[in-house]
Motif scaffolding. Structure first.
Motif, short mmCIF file in Angstrom:
data_model
loop_
_atom_site.label_atom_id
_atom_site.label_comp_id
_atom_site.label_asym_id
_atom_site.label_seq_id
_atom_site.Cartn_x
_atom_site.Cartn_y
_atom_site.Cartn_z
N ARG A 26 -1.91 -96.99 54.33
CA ARG A 26 -2.24 -97.75 53.14
C ARG A 26 -1.42 -97.25 51.96
NH1 ARG A 26 -7.61 -98.04 51.20
NH2 ARG A 26 -6.59 -98.41 49.25
N GLY A 27 -1.50 -97.97 50.85
CA GLY A 27 -0.77 -97.58 49.65
C GLY A 27 0.72 -97.60 49.91
N SER A 28 1.46 -96.84 49.10
CA SER A 28 2.90 -96.88 49.30
C SER A 28 3.42 -95.67 50.07
CB SER A 28 3.61 -97.04 47.95
OG SER A 28 2.98 -96.24 46.99
N GLY A 29 2.63 -95.19 51.01
CA GLY A 29 3.10 -94.15 51.91
C GLY A 29 2.86 -92.74 51.39
N LEU A 30 3.51 -91.78 52.06
CA LEU A 30 3.34 -90.37 51.72
C LEU A 30 4.70 -89.77 51.35
CD1 LEU A 30 1.02 -89.31 54.71
CD2 LEU A 30 0.31 -89.87 52.38
N THR A 31 4.66 -88.83 50.42
CA THR A 31 5.89 -88.16 49.98
C THR A 31 5.71 -86.66 50.20
OG1 THR A 31 6.28 -89.83 48.29
CG2 THR A 31 7.34 -87.71 47.95
N LEU A 32 6.71 -86.05 50.83
CA LEU A 32 6.62 -84.62 51.14
C LEU A 32 7.04 -83.81 49.91
CD1 LEU A 32 5.97 -82.62 53.48
CD2 LEU A 32 8.44 -82.56 53.93
N VAL A 38 1.88 -85.83 50.03
CA VAL A 38 1.12 -86.35 48.89
C VAL A 38 1.18 -87.88 48.93
CG1 VAL A 38 1.12 -86.51 46.36
CG2 VAL A 38 1.68 -84.33 47.48
N PRO A 39 0.04 -88.58 48.70
CA PRO A 39 0.13 -90.05 48.63
C PRO A 39 1.15 -90.43 47.55
CG PRO A 39 -2.17 -89.33 48.61
CD PRO A 39 -1.33 -88.09 48.49
N SER A 40 2.10 -91.28 47.92
CA SER A 40 3.19 -91.61 46.98
C SER A 40 2.64 -92.22 45.69
CB SER A 40 4.17 -92.57 47.64
OG SER A 40 4.67 -91.97 48.82
#
Ligand code: A3P
Length: 303
Positions: A26-32, A38-40
């Motif tokens: 969901r949302g706009s993905g995850l960022t490392l 972290v949820p983007s």
């Protein structure tokens, strides 16, 4: 007090675009970011928190990995802290928990900071006076000011089109909101060993097993212990009852509406320790148990 100088907006955007990204359900993905996913949608708030949040001695920070019992801990801590102002009782229809979801009463720092234009450092002098905050970030994301100040940290605990197998595979790889799960948990565990007077480590399982005893630990840790009179008056038991899953789940405010894009009711599900295993195949259970054993045994956290 003056907010620190603003970040360079372009530098922040360049940093964000240079970080690895993965799709999420969901949302706009995850960022490392610094080894955590972290949820983007919240990455700007997390970076601002990391760089600029200034903790105060009066701050109490409820820190948790998502889905580990955050909502419950928020309800308990809020009720403890404000018990003089709001009489805790299921019969008290004026208690804020009757009209607000616990997430509205105890805000997430990174979400509060997220609404700012990139690079703009908000003036936090107003809201750092609030005593109670929550965060999903791991311990070392908290700024030095929190590590050094007297402020305290606590830990307690719709599927798009992803299959359970995909969720599971990603979870095992650490690809999960604010994952890896084990590294998140251990960041606070280690901090609680190093600074036991400042970091109280709570397990959902223990809170379930003896809520009243652990609620007294929480109150003491927060600097507002229950008096003998309060205990005799049943205040502890009333908070436990008011914040119980069965009570909160049935309140209209939690049956309807939504927050951060999730329906309020999704935060109040079964609350049964070990229920996760009922949704996985025996081989998945075995694999996850092996990972947990490997990660947690060295710290005496796996039994
Ligand atoms: P289950 O999904 O296992 O039922 P979080 O608040 O961090 O998202 O955690 C959600 C979990 O806490 C859910 O677990 C939910 O049912 C449980 N929970 C929510 N409110 C609770 C309460 N008042 N008492 C006990 N557990 C609660």
């Amino acid at each position: 007090s003056q907010p620190p100088n603003n970040d360079n907006q372009q530098e922040i955007e360049e940093l964000i675009s240079s970080l690895p990204k993965e799709k999420w359900w969901r949302g706009s993905g995850l960022t490392l970011y610094q080894n955590f996913w972290v949820p983007s949608d919240f990455i700007r708030g997390v970076i601002t928190l990391r760089r600029h949040f200034i903790g105060r001695d009066s701050n109490i920070l409820l820190a948790s990995k998502p889905k580990t019992g955050t909502t419950w801990l928020k309800a308990l801590a809020f009720s403890v802290l404000h018990r003089a102002q709001f009489r805790p009782s299921v019969a008290n229809a004026n208690h804020p928990l009757c009209s607000s979801n616990p997430h509205d009463l105890v805000p997430f720092l990174e979400i509060m900071l997220n609404g700012q234009p990139a690079g703009h450092v908000p003036d936090m002098s107003g809201f750092t006076d609030l005593q109670l905050f929550a965060t999903h970030v791991p311990y070392h994301f908290l700024p030095e000011s929190i590590h050094q100040s007297q402020s305290r940290a606590n830990l307690e605990g719709g599927a798009g089109d992803w299959s359970m197998e995909e969720f599971f595979e990603n979870f095992c790889k650490g690809l999960d909101f604010y994952g890896p799960f084990w590294d998140h948990l251990l960041s606070y565990w280690k901090a609680s060993c190093e600074r036991p007077e400042r970091v109280l480590f709570l397990k959902y399982e223990d809170l379930k097993e003896d809520t009243a005893r652990n609620l007294k630990r929480i109150a003491e840790f927060m600097g507002v212990p229950f008096s003998k009179e309060e205990e005799l008056d049943g205040v502890v038991d009333q908070i436990v009852e008011m914040c119980s899953l069965s009570n909160l789940k049935e309140l209209d405010v939690n049956k309807t509406g939504d927050i951060f894009g999730y329906e309020n009711k999704t935060f109040f599900r079964k609350g049964e320790v070990g229920d996760w295993a009922n949704y996985l195949s025996p081989s998945m259970v075995e694999r996850l148990e092996n990972i947990m054993k490997e990660k947690f045994s060295p710290f005496g956290l796996y039994f």
